[in-house]
Design an enzyme around this catalytic site. Structure first.
Site: not given
Ligand code: PGA
Length: 255
Positions: A4, A6, A90, A92, A164, A170, A210
């Protein structure tokens, strides 16, 4: 194994990454590889990935097909450029762009109807997890149920969920492999209750938050974890290619 990106990468960066990933993904027999690219480079990733094992995926979509929805991209537009998968809900999008469970469920239904593979994200914040003894499940089970209510008897293979935990995205703070298995195993049990054993076994459930080359092995070793949705560690080609290779080792050791 899903990357992903982003809000990262220009068209040129996406081309270089995809060109380098193609041979590595082709070697990873038994592993499905998806790259969720920003809209500006999605058609290019899809064009390069055509006839390859890489699935080009969108990070978002709108459930209406066309009309006065400034800034949105529809499912027919995604189909037009060869997109095979889409992230839906997601955290976010839910937190920063106010997508609620109803919107997420309608998006999931539209994607499934179009035979695009949805990656439906669910997960709890730290506050929600700590608010009650089973705070995680109160949130996550509600998210899964709301999506399932909207779907019309889907095949298990047509669905992907991603657990998640928001506190692990993140942040560098990964859920323990046991936390991941606990949530994902319970999602699988709920799907069994809703659609039966065969349906639930066919649904792929990913862990996200992460994930990195040095922790992916123990996460993927968990019984119900079928893969990972990776943000930060997917931005560098080498680290994502290592994750794909780690997934392949898991596939091999599972026989
Ligand atoms: P991350 O993000 O691996 O940077 O924690 C995962 C995601 O948001 O899909």
């Amino acid at each position: 194994m899903a990357a992903n990106w982003k809000m990262n990468k220009t068209v040129r960066e996406a081309q270089e990454y995809t060109a380098a990933l193609l041979p590595r993904a082709a070697d990873a027999e038994g592993v499905e590889v998806a790259v969720f690219a920003p809209f500006t480079c999605l058609s290019e990733v899809a064009r390069m990935a055509e006839d390859s094992p890489i699935i080009a995926g969108a990070q978002n979509l709108y459930f209406e097909d066309s009309g006065a929805f400034t800034g949105e991209v529809s499912v027919p537009m995604l189909q037009d450029v060869g997109v095979g998968a889409a992230i839906v809900g997601h955290s976010e999008r839910r937190e920063l762009f106010c997508e609620d469970d109803d919107v997420v469920a309608r998006k999931a239904a539209r994607v499934v109807e179009a035979r695009i593979l949805p990656v439906i994200c669910v997960g709890e914040t730290k506050e929600e997890r700590e608010a009650s003894p089973d705070g995680m499940w109160e949130k996550v089970s509600g998210q899964v149920r709301r999506v399932m209510e909207e779907l019309d008897n889907p095949g298990g293979g047509s669905l992907v969920f991603a657990y998640e935990p928001i506190w692990a995205i993140g942040t560098g703070e990964t859920a323990t492999p046991e936390d991941a298995q606990d949530a994902i195993g319970r999602i699988r049990d709920l799907l069994k209750e809703i659609g039966g054993d065969d349906f639930a076994e066919g649904v792929r459930i990913l862990y996200g938050g992460s994930v990195k080359p040095d922790n992916v092995g123990e996460i993927m070793a968990q019984r119900d974890v079928d893969g990972a949705l990776v943000g930060g560690a997917s931005l560098e080609l080498e680290s994502f290619a290592q994750l794909v290779e780690a997934a392949q080792r898991t596939v091999r050791s599972d026989g």
